[in-house]
Scaffold this motif. Structure first.
Motif, PDB file in Angstrom:
ATOM      1  N   LEU A  23       0.829  -1.429   0.093  1.00  0.00           N
ATOM      2  CA  LEU A  23      -0.067  -0.090  -0.009  1.00  0.00           C
ATOM      3  C   LEU A  23       0.974   1.281   0.147  1.00  0.00           C
ATOM      4  O   LEU A  23       0.661   2.215  -0.777  1.00  0.00           O
ATOM      5  N   GLY A  24       1.893   1.222   0.889  1.00  0.00           N
ATOM      6  CA  GLY A  24       2.891   2.434   0.718  1.00  0.00           C
ATOM      7  C   GLY A  24       3.571   2.810  -0.588  1.00  0.00           C
ATOM      8  O   GLY A  24       3.660   3.692  -1.095  1.00  0.00           O
ATOM      9  N   GLN A  25       3.704   1.601  -1.146  1.00  0.00           N
ATOM     10  CA  GLN A  25       4.416   1.820  -2.708  1.00  0.00           C
ATOM     11  C   GLN A  25       3.269   2.346  -3.565  1.00  0.00           C
ATOM     12  O   GLN A  25       3.563   3.063  -4.317  1.00  0.00           O
ATOM     13  N   HIS A  26       2.115   1.894  -3.258  1.00  0.00           N
ATOM     14  CA  HIS A  26       1.064   2.368  -4.397  1.00  0.00           C
ATOM     15  C   HIS A  26       0.800   4.024  -4.105  1.00  0.00           C
ATOM     16  O   HIS A  26       0.745   4.578  -5.177  1.00  0.00           O
ATOM     17  N   VAL A  27       0.964   4.243  -2.849  1.00  0.00           N
ATOM     18  CA  VAL A  27       0.884   5.884  -2.654  1.00  0.00           C
ATOM     19  C   VAL A  27       1.841   6.347  -3.135  1.00  0.00           C
ATOM     20  O   VAL A  27       1.821   7.519  -3.926  1.00  0.00           O
ATOM     21  N   ARG A  28       3.282   5.973  -2.798  1.00  0.00           N
ATOM     22  CA  ARG A  28       4.334   6.678  -3.576  1.00  0.00           C
ATOM     23  C   ARG A  28       4.284   6.717  -4.890  1.00  0.00           C
ATOM     24  O   ARG A  28       4.719   7.810  -5.635  1.00  0.00           O
ATOM     25  N   LEU A  54      -5.276   8.140  -2.571  1.00  0.00           N
ATOM     26  CA  LEU A  54      -6.186   8.270  -1.314  1.00  0.00           C
ATOM     27  C   LEU A  54      -6.708   6.855  -1.068  1.00  0.00           C
ATOM     28  O   LEU A  54      -7.360   6.726   0.028  1.00  0.00           O
ATOM     29  N   GLU A  55      -6.793   6.049  -2.456  1.00  0.00           N
ATOM     30  CA  GLU A  55      -7.709   4.848  -2.131  1.00  0.00           C
ATOM     31  C   GLU A  55      -6.919   3.623  -1.857  1.00  0.00           C
ATOM     32  O   GLU A  55      -5.425   3.627  -2.266  1.00  0.00           O
ATOM     33  N   SER A  56      -7.633   2.723  -1.332  1.00  0.00           N
ATOM     34  CA  SER A  56      -7.075   1.494  -1.268  1.00  0.00           C
ATOM     35  C   SER A  56      -7.276   0.465  -2.100  1.00  0.00           C
ATOM     36  O   SER A  56      -8.290  -0.337  -1.949  1.00  0.00           O
ATOM     37  N   PRO A  57      -6.537   0.043  -3.314  1.00  0.00           N
ATOM     38  CA  PRO A  57      -6.831  -1.025  -4.029  1.00  0.00           C
ATOM     39  C   PRO A  57      -7.407  -2.106  -3.618  1.00  0.00           C
ATOM     40  O   PRO A  57      -6.743  -2.723  -2.846  1.00  0.00           O
ATOM     41  N   ARG A  58      -8.341  -2.700  -4.116  1.00  0.00           N
ATOM     42  CA  ARG A  58      -8.705  -4.353  -3.652  1.00  0.00           C
ATOM     43  C   ARG A  58      -7.700  -5.179  -3.784  1.00  0.00           C
ATOM     44  O   ARG A  58      -7.487  -6.187  -3.060  1.00  0.00           O
ATOM     45  N   ASN A  59      -6.998  -5.300  -5.048  1.00  0.00           N
ATOM     46  CA  ASN A  59      -5.811  -6.164  -4.965  1.00  0.00           C
ATOM     47  C   ASN A  59      -4.692  -5.979  -4.282  1.00  0.00           C
ATOM     48  O   ASN A  59      -3.913  -7.034  -4.183  1.00  0.00           O
ATOM     49  N   LEU A  60      -4.734  -5.081  -3.472  1.00  0.00           N
ATOM     50  CA  LEU A  60      -3.548  -5.050  -2.427  1.00  0.00           C
ATOM     51  C   LEU A  60      -4.223  -5.919  -1.099  1.00  0.00           C
ATOM     52  O   LEU A  60      -2.925  -5.865  -0.280  1.00  0.00           O
ATOM     53  N   SER A  61      -4.941  -6.207  -0.748  1.00  0.00           N
ATOM     54  CA  SER A  61      -5.351  -6.693   0.340  1.00  0.00           C
ATOM     55  C   SER A  61      -5.373  -6.156   1.581  1.00  0.00           C
ATOM     56  O   SER A  61      -4.889  -6.858   2.619  1.00  0.00           O
TER      57      SER A  61
END
Length: 102
Positions: A23-28, A54-61
């Motif tokens: 999730l941190g990598q997604h945000v960065r 700002l979103e948490s993609p579902r694929n990141l669980s």
């Protein structure tokens, strides 16, 4: 950029990369892409990237921690909205940033 395109198709388990790693990598990644779009004066594109941050993609669980500080995301989203011409939206995001900073 290729990895950013592959990222949404990959599925992760909560233990992969450590807690908050994926999730941190997604945000960065979204912030970096948004800042690049701002630099190219693609304000609509920048807005989309910052909103995705700002979103948490579902694929990141995984979901964002309740105490996660997202003030930097709101700052950049406010910058994009201001450049896009949405002054009210920009003020709202910057106020949210100040509130999150404490």
């Amino acid at each position: 950029m290729k990895l950013a395109n592959l990222w949404p198709a990959a599925s992760f388990q909560p233990w992969e990369g450590g807690e908050g790693g994926a999730l941190g990598q997604h945000v960065r990644t979204q912030l970096a892409l948004g800042r690049a779009a701002l630099a190219m004066r693609d304000f609509a594109g920048a807005r989309c990237y910052f909103e995705r941050a700002l979103e948490s993609p579902r694929n990141l669980s995984e979901a964002k921690h309740l105490l996660a500080n997202q003030s930097d995301i709101h700052y950049w989203l406010g910058c994009a909205l201001a450049e896009y011409g949405d002054k009210a939206g920009a003020r709202e995001q910057l106020a949210c940033r100040r509130e999150l900073q404490g």
